[in-house]
Design a protein around this motif. Structure first.
Motif, PDB file in Angstrom:
ATOM      1  N   TRP A   1      53.953 -20.482  55.160  1.00 14.07           N
ATOM      2  CA  TRP A   1      52.653 -20.960  55.455  1.00 14.07           C
ATOM      3  C   TRP A   1      53.052 -22.362  56.054  1.00 14.07           C
ATOM      4  O   TRP A   1      52.323 -22.962  56.818  1.00 14.07           O
ATOM      5  N   ASP A   2      54.232 -23.015  55.424  1.00 18.97           N
ATOM      6  CA  ASP A   2      54.499 -24.381  56.041  1.00 18.97           C
ATOM      7  C   ASP A   2      55.813 -24.782  55.808  1.00 18.97           C
ATOM      8  O   ASP A   2      56.365 -24.409  54.804  1.00 18.97           O
TER       9      ASP A   2
ATOM     10  N   SER B   1      53.458 -27.474  59.794  1.00 15.61           N
ATOM     11  CA  SER B   1      51.910 -27.598  60.242  1.00 15.61           C
ATOM     12  C   SER B   1      51.474 -28.805  60.942  1.00 15.61           C
ATOM     13  O   SER B   1      50.054 -28.989  61.506  1.00 15.61           O
TER      14      SER B   1
ATOM     15  N   TYR C   1      45.799 -33.173  61.816  1.00 17.02           N
ATOM     16  CA  TYR C   1      45.391 -32.164  62.378  1.00 17.02           C
ATOM     17  C   TYR C   1      43.977 -32.460  63.039  1.00 17.02           C
ATOM     18  O   TYR C   1      43.307 -33.554  62.484  1.00 17.02           O
TER      19      TYR C   1
ATOM     20  N   TYR D   1      43.045 -24.856  61.964  1.00 14.95           N
ATOM     21  CA  TYR D   1      43.970 -23.940  62.090  1.00 14.95           C
ATOM     22  C   TYR D   1      45.167 -24.675  61.661  1.00 14.95           C
ATOM     23  O   TYR D   1      45.676 -25.970  61.595  1.00 14.95           O
ATOM     24  N   ASN D   2      46.546 -23.628  61.015  1.00 13.18           N
ATOM     25  CA  ASN D   2      47.662 -24.335  60.862  1.00 13.18           C
ATOM     26  C   ASN D   2      48.379 -24.209  61.914  1.00 13.18           C
ATOM     27  O   ASN D   2      48.711 -23.210  62.422  1.00 13.18           O
ATOM     28  N   ASN D   3      48.837 -25.379  62.288  1.00  8.93           N
ATOM     29  CA  ASN D   3      49.608 -25.568  63.462  1.00  8.93           C
ATOM     30  C   ASN D   3      51.036 -24.940  63.577  1.00  8.93           C
ATOM     31  O   ASN D   3      51.781 -24.500  64.641  1.00  8.93           O
ATOM     32  N   PHE D   4      51.587 -24.342  62.249  1.00  7.74           N
ATOM     33  CA  PHE D   4      52.634 -23.821  62.078  1.00  7.74           C
ATOM     34  C   PHE D   4      52.704 -22.384  62.546  1.00  7.74           C
ATOM     35  O   PHE D   4      53.615 -22.025  63.247  1.00  7.74           O
ATOM     36  N   ASN D   5      51.625 -21.639  62.308  1.00  7.81           N
ATOM     37  CA  ASN D   5      51.659 -20.155  62.446  1.00  7.81           C
ATOM     38  C   ASN D   5      50.151 -19.768  63.098  1.00  7.81           C
ATOM     39  O   ASN D   5      50.161 -18.770  63.480  1.00  7.81           O
ATOM     40  N   ASN D   6      49.541 -20.959  63.451  1.00  7.86           N
ATOM     41  CA  ASN D   6      48.402 -20.546  64.342  1.00  7.86           C
ATOM     42  C   ASN D   6      47.076 -19.789  63.448  1.00  7.86           C
ATOM     43  O   ASN D   6      46.278 -19.114  63.869  1.00  7.86           O
TER      44      ASN D   6
ATOM     45  N   LYS E   1      42.762 -21.780  58.222  1.00  7.43           N
ATOM     46  CA  LYS E   1      42.929 -22.596  56.924  1.00  7.43           C
ATOM     47  C   LYS E   1      41.290 -22.186  56.264  1.00  7.43           C
ATOM     48  O   LYS E   1      40.307 -22.042  57.321  1.00  7.43           O
TER      49      LYS E   1
END
Length: 334
Positions: free
Chosen positions: A113-114, A133, A137, A151-156, A159
């Motif tokens: 997740w991060d 992430s 944000y 949205y989680n910038n790491f995996n899009n 949240k």
């Protein structure tokens, strides 16, 4: 005259003695030996000093890592459906770089997740070098969903957010309906918000335990609730982001055993005793103390995180006590 002659002869003998090759060789050897002795002492002293420096540096860095790890004691009870682990440490002489990882469980799978990379120096402040992430944000209103989606910038991935019982909202999402219509080969995360706080026994009876991953503990104080009701206008600032929610995982083997609550409270009290994350820990304990006065000391819950396939999540659709539902991460089953 005789004395002068004797003295001159003795001087000549001494000069002859000093000029002998054997003596010069002995002197030369002595000088070389002395030089090597000094070199040896210097090398040994340098090695000892380097050993002391490296050992001292390692000791201080390990102490700093241990102090920093105290903050991770909060992880098992903070962050909806999140768990930490799998980190690594890269040492140099005056600092250590720490690679931290956070995971989320969706169905029977764990996804990364991060990630967070930080530098712990020998002295001074700990520096965050990077975060998967993102360090910040932004959110924007999704017109189709009628709400702000994060949205989680790491995996899009999406949240999750929770909606407090008792607060007024302009719009309450019911995204369980979306989850139930997704592809059968998807594993889906959904955050459920209850219409009123419930005790563990009530959650067990009304929600069951199948596909329930995590419970959201009610830690809000009356002052916080009044402030949100009276001073905050937008729905987006009156929700509780999953990453900042208190709660704990549900173990399928012992889904609603009392030891989960005992561990939760023991962890909070231990964190307070150690002075770790003082502000949020003290606020949480204050909220729990207020909220348990009417339940004879029993902790109350405002929501849950459920995961599974679309078919598995359908059973939650028609439960009357679910006030809102928010779609979270979705991943392929295979």
């Amino acid at each position: 005259m005789s004395d002068k002659r004797l003295s001159k002869e003795e001087d000549e003998k001494e000069i002859d003695f000093m000029s002998k090759p054997s003596l010069q060789l002995a002197v030369k050897r002595s000088k070389i030996k002395q030089t090597f002795k000094y070199i040896g002492i210097t090398v040994l002293t340098t090695i000892v000093l380097l050993y002391v420096l490296i050992s001292g540096s390692q000791y201080i860095l390990n102490q700093r890592i241990e102090d920093d790890n105290q903050k991770s004691l909060l992880d098992p009870i903070y962050g909806a459906n999140l768990s930490s682990g799998g980190g690594s440490y890269n040492y140099d002489l005056f600092s250590v770089t720490v690679d931290e990882r956070t995971f989320k469980t969706v169905g029977d799978r764990s996804i990364l997740w991060d990630t967070k990379m930080k530098k712990i120096p020998l002295f001074g402040r700990i520096e965050t070098l990077s975060q998967g992430s993102g360090m910040v944000y932004t959110t924007s209103l999704d017109k189709e969903a009628h709400r702000h989606i994060r949205y989680n910038n790491f995996n899009n991935e999406r949240k999750i957010d929770f909606y407090y019982p008792g607060l007024r909202y302009d719009y309450l999402p019911h995204e369980l309906d979306i989850a139930a219509d997704l592809d059968k080969n998807k594993l889906i995360e959904v955050a459920l918000s209850f219409d009123k706080p419930m005790t563990l026994a009530e959650v067990s009876k009304q929600l069951g335990y199948k596909n329930v991953n995590w419970l959201w503990v009610d830690t809000s104080t009356k002052a916080q609730m009044h402030r949100m009701e009276d001073e905050l206008d937008s729905d987006s600032v009156k929700t509780k982001g999953g990453g900042g929610a208190f709660g704990f995982d549900i173990n399928p083997q012992e889904p609603y055993a009392s030891q989960h609550e005992e561990f939760f409270m023991r962890t909070l009290k231990e964190l307070k005793k150690k002075g770790v994350r003082k502000s949020i820990v003290n606020e949480a304990l204050k909220g729990i103390e207020e909220n348990t006065r009417s339940t004879e000391g029993k902790i109350q819950y405002n929501g849950a995180v459920v995961t599974g396939t679309a078919e598995e999540l359908k059973r939650f659709q028609d439960l009357p006590f679910i006030r809102a539902s928010v779609l979270g991460a979705t991943i392929d089953k295979y």
